[in-house]
Structure formats: structure tokens, C-alpha cells
Design an enzyme around this catalytic site. Sequence first.
Site, PDB file in Angstrom:
ATOM      1  N   HIS A 102     -42.534 -35.830  46.522  1.00 30.15           N
ATOM      2  CA  HIS A 102     -42.261 -36.064  47.887  1.00 30.15           C
ATOM      3  C   HIS A 102     -42.749 -34.948  48.859  1.00 30.15           C
ATOM      4  CE1 HIS A 102     -40.078 -36.590  51.946  1.00 30.15           C
ATOM      5  NE2 HIS A 102     -40.322 -37.659  51.437  1.00 30.15           N
ATOM      6  N   ARG A 157     -41.794 -48.586  37.982  1.00 33.21           N
ATOM      7  CA  ARG A 157     -40.430 -49.239  38.084  1.00 33.21           C
ATOM      8  C   ARG A 157     -40.549 -50.683  37.680  1.00 33.21           C
ATOM      9  NH1 ARG A 157     -36.497 -46.021  41.554  1.00 33.21           N
ATOM     10  NH2 ARG A 157     -35.480 -48.015  41.460  1.00 33.21           N
ATOM     11  N   GLU A 178     -43.112 -42.191  34.098  1.00 35.80           N
ATOM     12  CA  GLU A 178     -41.899 -41.914  34.126  1.00 35.80           C
ATOM     13  C   GLU A 178     -41.340 -43.628  34.009  1.00 35.80           C
ATOM     14  OE1 GLU A 178     -40.175 -40.690  37.769  1.00 35.80           O
ATOM     15  OE2 GLU A 178     -40.977 -38.715  37.302  1.00 35.80           O
ATOM     16  N   THR A 220     -34.278 -43.380  45.437  1.00 36.02           N
ATOM     17  CA  THR A 220     -35.065 -42.532  44.379  1.00 36.02           C
ATOM     18  C   THR A 220     -34.036 -42.253  43.273  1.00 36.02           C
ATOM     19  OG1 THR A 220     -36.440 -40.538  43.905  1.00 36.02           O
ATOM     20  CG2 THR A 220     -34.458 -40.233  45.416  1.00 36.02           C
ATOM     21  N   THR A 221     -34.594 -41.465  42.117  1.00 39.33           N
ATOM     22  CA  THR A 221     -33.702 -41.209  41.173  1.00 39.33           C
ATOM     23  C   THR A 221     -32.773 -40.357  41.385  1.00 39.33           C
ATOM     24  OG1 THR A 221     -35.943 -41.339  39.798  1.00 39.33           O
ATOM     25  CG2 THR A 221     -33.935 -40.730  38.662  1.00 39.33           C
ATOM     26  N   ASN A 269     -46.524 -35.850  41.469  1.00 34.31           N
ATOM     27  CA  ASN A 269     -46.247 -37.434  41.320  1.00 34.31           C
ATOM     28  C   ASN A 269     -46.843 -38.044  42.495  1.00 34.31           C
ATOM     29  OD1 ASN A 269     -44.489 -39.644  42.139  1.00 34.31           O
ATOM     30  ND2 ASN A 269     -43.127 -39.167  40.636  1.00 34.31           N
ATOM     31  N   HIS A 299     -43.960 -43.296  38.121  1.00 33.74           N
ATOM     32  CA  HIS A 299     -42.971 -44.007  37.783  1.00 33.74           C
ATOM     33  C   HIS A 299     -43.017 -45.529  37.912  1.00 33.74           C
ATOM     34  CE1 HIS A 299     -38.129 -44.443  38.310  1.00 33.74           C
ATOM     35  NE2 HIS A 299     -38.998 -45.271  37.328  1.00 33.74           N
ATOM     36  N   GLU A 321     -36.309 -32.796  31.104  1.00 36.55           N
ATOM     37  CA  GLU A 321     -36.908 -32.409  32.625  1.00 36.55           C
ATOM     38  C   GLU A 321     -35.562 -32.212  33.199  1.00 36.55           C
ATOM     39  OE1 GLU A 321     -39.583 -35.027  34.663  1.00 36.55           O
ATOM     40  OE2 GLU A 321     -38.515 -34.141  36.836  1.00 36.55           O
ATOM     41  N   ASP A 340     -46.256 -41.323  43.413  1.00 35.24           N
ATOM     42  CA  ASP A 340     -45.661 -42.627  43.693  1.00 35.24           C
ATOM     43  C   ASP A 340     -45.761 -42.933  45.155  1.00 35.24           C
ATOM     44  OD1 ASP A 340     -44.836 -42.462  41.040  1.00 35.24           O
ATOM     45  OD2 ASP A 340     -42.939 -42.440  41.512  1.00 35.24           O
ATOM     46  N   HIS A 341     -45.708 -42.025  46.017  1.00 32.84           N
ATOM     47  CA  HIS A 341     -45.489 -42.111  47.475  1.00 32.84           C
ATOM     48  C   HIS A 341     -46.904 -42.678  48.105  1.00 32.84           C
ATOM     49  CE1 HIS A 341     -41.338 -41.392  47.552  1.00 32.84           C
ATOM     50  NE2 HIS A 341     -41.862 -40.007  47.295  1.00 32.84           N
ATOM     51  N   ARG A 400     -41.807 -51.309  43.140  1.00 35.62           N
ATOM     52  CA  ARG A 400     -41.876 -51.133  44.578  1.00 35.62           C
ATOM     53  C   ARG A 400     -42.995 -50.285  44.955  1.00 35.62           C
ATOM     54  NH1 ARG A 400     -36.547 -47.251  45.448  1.00 35.62           N
ATOM     55  NH2 ARG A 400     -35.467 -49.117  44.382  1.00 35.62           N
ATOM     56  N   HIS A 401     -43.438 -49.575  44.101  1.00 38.86           N
ATOM     57  CA  HIS A 401     -44.717 -48.708  44.657  1.00 38.86           C
ATOM     58  C   HIS A 401     -45.646 -48.713  43.476  1.00 38.86           C
ATOM     59  CE1 HIS A 401     -42.370 -45.707  42.055  1.00 38.86           C
ATOM     60  NE2 HIS A 401     -41.655 -45.393  43.224  1.00 38.86           N
ATOM     61  N   HIS A 419     -37.305 -32.844  40.869  1.00 37.51           N
ATOM     62  CA  HIS A 419     -36.586 -33.862  41.972  1.00 37.51           C
ATOM     63  C   HIS A 419     -36.078 -33.001  43.078  1.00 37.51           C
ATOM     64  CE1 HIS A 419     -34.405 -37.057  43.799  1.00 37.51           C
ATOM     65  NE2 HIS A 419     -34.944 -37.904  42.781  1.00 37.51           N
TER      66      HIS A 419
HETATM   67  N1  PXP Z   1     -38.666 -36.148  38.350  1.00 36.60           N
HETATM   68  C1  PXP Z   1     -38.184 -37.225  38.154  1.00 36.60           C
HETATM   69  C2  PXP Z   1     -37.564 -37.583  36.883  1.00 36.60           C
HETATM   70  C3  PXP Z   1     -38.198 -38.131  39.179  1.00 36.60           C
HETATM   71  O1  PXP Z   1     -37.792 -39.066  39.206  1.00 36.60           O
HETATM   72  C4  PXP Z   1     -38.779 -37.660  40.413  1.00 36.60           C
HETATM   73  C5  PXP Z   1     -38.943 -38.732  41.635  1.00 36.60           C
HETATM   74  O2  PXP Z   1     -39.653 -39.639  41.581  1.00 36.60           O
HETATM   75  C6  PXP Z   1     -39.322 -36.476  40.616  1.00 36.60           C
HETATM   76  C7  PXP Z   1     -39.308 -35.739  39.435  1.00 36.60           C
HETATM   77  C8  PXP Z   1     -40.103 -35.788  41.765  1.00 36.60           C
HETATM   78  O3  PXP Z   1     -39.128 -35.920  42.652  1.00 36.60           O
HETATM   79  P1  PXP Z   1     -39.588 -35.608  44.340  1.00 36.60           P
HETATM   80  O4  PXP Z   1     -40.364 -36.918  44.809  1.00 36.60           O
HETATM   81  O5  PXP Z   1     -38.334 -35.189  45.126  1.00 36.60           O
HETATM   82  O6  PXP Z   1     -40.255 -34.229  44.333  1.00 36.60           O
END
Ligand code: PXP
Length: 239
Positions: free
Chosen positions: A214, A45, A70, A100-101, A7, A43, A151, A9-10, A49-50, A191
Site C-alpha cells: 500500500h 483472493r 499470497e 485487508t489481511t 505487492n 494476493h 512472514e 494488488d492495489h 476483488r483485485h 503489512h
Molecule cells: N503481507 C501480507 C501477508 C499481506 O496480506 C499484505 C497485504 O496485502 C502485505 C504483506 C502488504 O501490506 P501493505 O499493503 O500494508 O504493505
Amino acid sequence: MPRLEVNVDHIATLRQARLIDEPDPVTAAALAELAGADGIIVHLREDRRHIQDRDLRLLRQTIKTRLNLEMAATQEMLEIAIDVKPNLVTLVPEKRQELTTEGGLEVAKNQDFLKDYVRQLKEGGLRVSLFVDPVTPQIEAAKEVGAEWVELHTGTYADAPSRAEATRLFQELLNAARHARSLGLKVKCGHGLNYRNIKPFRGREEFAEYSIGHAIMARAILVGIERAVREMIELIREK
Ligand code: PXP
């Protein structure tokens, strides 16, 4: 062999902190793929936001592996997904104020709505995953509404206050994965997973894919994306 989807996003979070054009999640995705990632997740959103719409469209054009989008189950996102055609759509709950989610999708109580929503995605040529807590009613409801994947939410496991509780929650994830597979669902999880709490998952065939953001990006800031991705792949694939 278990697969890793990364992911990014960050990377976009850092860019949006200055509202400029770097760092670019599209570049990060390319580096993650070069390091061996099996897929890239973003993701998009509702509040943007990102990740931005531009990121999603450029990633669709440049990704060589698979794009997992996502999103919340809204009309706007339905139209974007059908237009952009990611390889997988993962439906997640979304709240404005969350960092976060914060938990799995409430599938069991929204079956009629989600059945119709999933049907529209599938008619648009898309494959669908639902992000759910590792509990029987949500998994069975995911099957019922027509998802191909679930998931499993690993956030509660990741936040376990003790080792004994983590062991118990890991067993719950394992049982949930087995149940989902017995229903014909494909299983990924994610997550809060990091380089330490991933260890019990090693060699577990119950989990086909991991979705991690993350922890990989936090390490990438210090050691680089390629090394951070490679090190996570080594952990999930070690026997
Ligand atoms: N899966 C889903 C559905 C999420 O919303 C997220 C966070 O964006 C992740 C996985 C990844 O989580 P993390 O960033 O804590 O690894």
C-alpha cells in the site's frame, strides 16, 4: 542485503473499480522490477476483488525476479498454485468482509490441517511461507508444519498508538525474528510498513525480506512506481 518484494494488488484494485483493463498490475510489476524490486507479490483472493487469474498467469510468464503468491489455504488455491508454480506461496487468513489481511494465520490451532496442506504444496514443487503474528507459539507451529519461511505480521507495530508502544512492538518483532531464525526458518515481514515506520528495520539482519504494497503504491500514484520503489529500497538498505 535485505530484499524488497512489492505487492501490486492495489493496481488491480484501481482497475477493478471500473471493471476495465487499466491500470494493469502486469505493467506495474515490470516497472517495479526495473526499479530494483527483488520480487512481486499478488494476493489472489477467493472473491477476486483485485487480482484476477489472468494477472497471475501473465505475471508468471513475464516476471524476471520472483513471484510470491499470497493465498488462503483452500482446495481451489492449492490447485491454482501447483499449476502456476509461483516461486513462493504465502498462506494468509482470509475473511470476506475485511479491508485487508487482519492478522496472522492461526497455525498453532490448525497444525494437522496445515501440515497436510503444506506437504501437498511441497509435493507440487513449491516453497511455503506462513504469515504469522510475531509470537512464539505461531512461529514454532510454522516450523512444525513444515514451512520454510515465516512472514511476521507487522500490522500491529504499524498501528501502534504511541512511540513507546511502537518501540516495544518492534522489539517483539526482533525477538520473534531471532527465534524463528534459531529454528532454521527464513524470515520476512510485512503489512502496514511505510516510508516512516520502516526506519527502525534498517540494517537489521534479522529480516531477510520486506513485503510492502500500500505505501509504495500510494506514493507511486504521486511520484511514479520507479521512484517509489527506489526510495523504499534506499530506506531498507541504508545502514
Ligand atoms: N503481507 C501480507 C501477508 C499481506 O496480506 C499484505 C497485504 O496485502 C502485505 C504483506 C502488504 O501490506 P501493505 O499493503 O500494508 O504493505
